[in-house]
Write an enzyme that holds these catalytic residues in place. Structure first.
Site: not given
Ligand code: NAG
Ligand code: NAG
Ligand code: NAG
Ligand code: NAG
Ligand code: NAG
Length: 441
Positions: A52, A55, A208, A418
Site C-alpha cells: 500500500d 509498509d 487505516y 509517506e
C-alpha cells in the site's frame, strides 16, 4: 517541467510497490520476490498485487481505487501514453493489479480484501525489507455473503471494468478482457445484493481505510460496467442511484479520494451520457474548488486535508483537467489544474516527487527504499537515522506540506513524507497535461 519524465517515474513507483514474484524485466534493482506465501484460508494463491504505502500491507480498497484511476488515465489518453513510450509499462502496472484482484476474487461472492502480517498494526511494527519479512503468518481477510463489503466489492469491479477498457486495444487481450468483465459483473452483483460497509467485515482495515459509504462505489462501478460492456441496464442502474442518493451534490469538503468518488462519478456522467445536467454539475465542482471559499495555502495549494494534502489536490486536478478537455471552462480549469500539479513539481522551490526535479524528498517514509543493500541488516535504526533513504523511490508523490507550505523531509514525519498507491493515482495526469500543453510545441 518534463511531464514525460514524471509520467515515466510515476509508473516506476508502482513497480517499486510490487509484491510476489517479480518478473525478469523488473526495473527496480533493489527489489526482489517477497510475500511468496500469501494465501487465503483454504490455501488459495494470493501472491502478487501491491504494497500500500511505506509498509507491507496489501489493502484491497485503496489498491482497487488506484487501479481504476490509472486505467482511466490510460483510457482517455492512450495516444499520449503511446507517443511518450509509456503505454506498455502503464498496461503492465494495470495488469499487475488486476492479476492479483482476479486471484483474490475466489468465488462470485467471496473476495479477499487484505493481506498483512498478522494485523495491519503488527505489520507496522516491522521496519525492514519486504523480501526479508517473515512470509508466514500473513493472514488474508475476506468478505463473503455473511460478512459482505459493498464498497470493496464494487470498487474492485470498477478496477476490473476500467482495466478491461484500457487494455482492449492491445493485441491478444480478448481472453483477459472477457475474464475481467465476468469477474466485474459478479462482483457488482455481490456488492449490490449483500450491502454492508467492508470495514465492518474486515475490522482490521478500519483504522487505516474506513469507508464512509458504499453508495458512491456502487454507482461508480455501474458506470464503469456500462462503459466496459455497453449494456444499458448498468447505465439505468447508475442513473437511478445518482438521483436517489443525490450524488450530484458537492462532495464532502470537496474531496475526491479512495473513500469518496462523487466527483469522479460526476465526471464519468459527462463522458458516458453527455447530459447537459452532468456538465453543469462538474462545472460547479470545479468552480467551488477554484473559489475564494475553498481552502488554499498562501503559495496556492488547494488544501483539503492536513493528511497528505497533495493527493487531494492531484485528484481534483485530474477531474478539472478532464473537465477542461471536455470543454467545461477549458482555459480556466486547465490553468488551475496545471498550477496545482506544478506546485508538486517544484513551483515553491522544492519538488514533492521523489527523484524528480530539484530538492526532492530524500527521506520518504518507506521501508524498502530506506534499507541498505543486502546482505546488510535493516531495522528501526534505518528509520531513525537522519541519512537519506539508501535507494531513490522514483516517482513517488509524498503527502505534502502543512498549511504554511512548510515541509519536513524526515522519515519519522509520515504525515507529510509517506507515499501511497492512491497518492500517485490521480497525480498521473501527465497524459492530460501533455495533450493540453505540450503537443503544440
Ligand atoms: C524528458 O524526459 C524523458 C524521459 O525521461 C527524456 O527521454 C527526455 O530527454 C527529457 N526531455 C528533455 C527535454 O529533457
Ligand atoms: C498473439 O497470439 C498468437 C497466438 O497465440 C501469437 O502467435 C502471437 O505472437 C501473439 N501476439 C502478440 C503481440 O503477443
Ligand atoms: C484550512 O485548513 C487549515 C489547515 O487544515 C485549517 O486550519 C483551516 O481552518 C482551514 N480553513 C478553512 C476555511 O476551512
Ligand atoms: C540494526 O542495524 C544496524 C545497522 O546495520 C546494526 O548495527 C544493528 O546491530 C541492528 N540491530 C539489531 C537489533 O539487529
Ligand atoms: C503556521 O504559522 C503560524 C504562524 O507562524 C503558526 O501559528 C501556525 O501554528 C502554523 N501552522 C502550522 C500548521 O504549522
Amino acid at each position: 517541467y518534463n511531464y514525460t519524465d514524471v509520467l515515466h517515474k510515476s509508473i516506476l513507483f508502482y513497480e517499486a510497490q510490487r509484491s510476489g514474484r517479480l518478473p525478469p524485466n523488473n526495473r527496480i534493482p533493489w527489489r526482489g520476490d517477497s510475500a511468496m506465501n500469501d494465501r487465503g484460508g483454504p490455501g488459495e494463491d494470493l501472491t502478487g498485487g501491491y504494497y500500500d504505502a511505506g509498509d507491507h500491507v496489501k489493502f484491497g480498497f485503496p489498491m482497487a481505487f488506484s487501479i481504476t484511476m490509472l486505467a482511466w488515465g490510460v483510457i482517455e489518453y492512450w495516444d499520449v501514453y503511446r507517443t511518450s513510450g509509456e503505454l506498455e509499462a502503464a498496461i503492465d502496472s494495470l495488469k499487475w493489479g488486476t492479476d492479483y484482484l482476479l486471484k483474490a476474487h475466489v468465488a462470485p461472492n467471496v473476495l479477499y480484501g487484505q493481506v498483512s502480517f498478522n494485523t495491519a498494526t503488527a505489520d507496522h511494527r516491522y521496519w525492514g525489507r519486504p523480501e526479508d519479512m517473515s512470509s508466514n503468518n500473513r493472514p488474508a481477510y475476506k468478505i463473503d455473503r455473511f460478512k459482505p463489503g459493498s464498497d470493496l466489492a464494487a470498487e474492485t469491479a470498477a478496477a476490473m471494468a476500467a482495466t478491461s477498457l484500457a487494455i482492449r486495444r492491445k493485441e491478444n487481450a480478448t481472453r483477459y478482457v472477457r475474464r475481467l468483465i465476468t469477474h466485474a459483473k459478479d462482483l457488482f452483483n455481490f456488492a449490490s445484493t449483500y450491502k454492508k460497509l467492508y470495514h465492518i467485515s474486515i475490522p482490521n482495515a478500519k483504522k487505516y481505510y474506513k469507508s464512509t459509504s458504499f453508495k458512491d462505489e456502487l454507482t461508480w462501478a455501474a458506470l464503469w460496467l456500462y462503459r466496459a460492456t455497453g449494456e444499458n441496464k448498468y447505465l439505468k442502474n447508475a442513473e437511478g442511484k445518482y438521483m436517489n442518493w443525490a450524488l450530484f451534490q458537492l462532495p464532502h469538503k470537496l474531496r475526491f479520494s479512495w473513500d469518496d468518488k462523487k466527483a469522479g462519478i460526476q465526471m464519468l456522467m459527462v463522458s458516458n451520457t453527455l447530459k447537459r445536467g452532468a456538465q453543469r454539475t462538474i462545472k460547479n465542482y470545479c468552480s467551488a474548488v477554484r473559489s475564494r471559499n475553498a481552502n488554499y495555502t498562501s503559495k496556492g495549494l488547494l488544501y483539503l486535508h492536513e493528511w497528505s494534502p497533495l493527493r487531494y489536490a492531484a485528484n481534483t486536478a485530474f477531474i478539472c483537467l478532464m473537465a477542461a478537455d471536455a470543454g467545461i471552462d477549458p482555459t480556466i480549469n486547465a490553468a488551475w489544474g496545471r498550477r496545482q500539479i506544478h506546485y508538486m513539481l517544484g513551483d515553491t522551490g522544492r519538488s514533492y516527487v521523489v527523484g524528480f526535479g530539484s530538492r526532492y524528498p530524500l527521506r520518504p517514509h518507506h521501508r524498502a527504499s530506506s534499507c541498505p543493500p543486502r546482505p546488510q541488516t535493516c531495522n528501526w535504526s534505518h528509520k531513525e537515522s537522519d541519512n537519506p533513504n539508501h535507494f531513490i523511490l522514483n516517482g513517488a508523490l509524498v503527502g505534502g506540506p502543512d498549511y504554511n507550505d512548510t515541509f519536513q523531509d524526515s522519515r519519522s514525519n509520515f504525515k507529510q513524507n509517506e507515499v501511497a498507491l492512491d497518492y500517485n493515482a490521480g497525480f498521473q495526469v501527465f497524459g492530460l497535461l501533455l495533450q493540453y500543453f505540450e503537443l503544440d510545441i
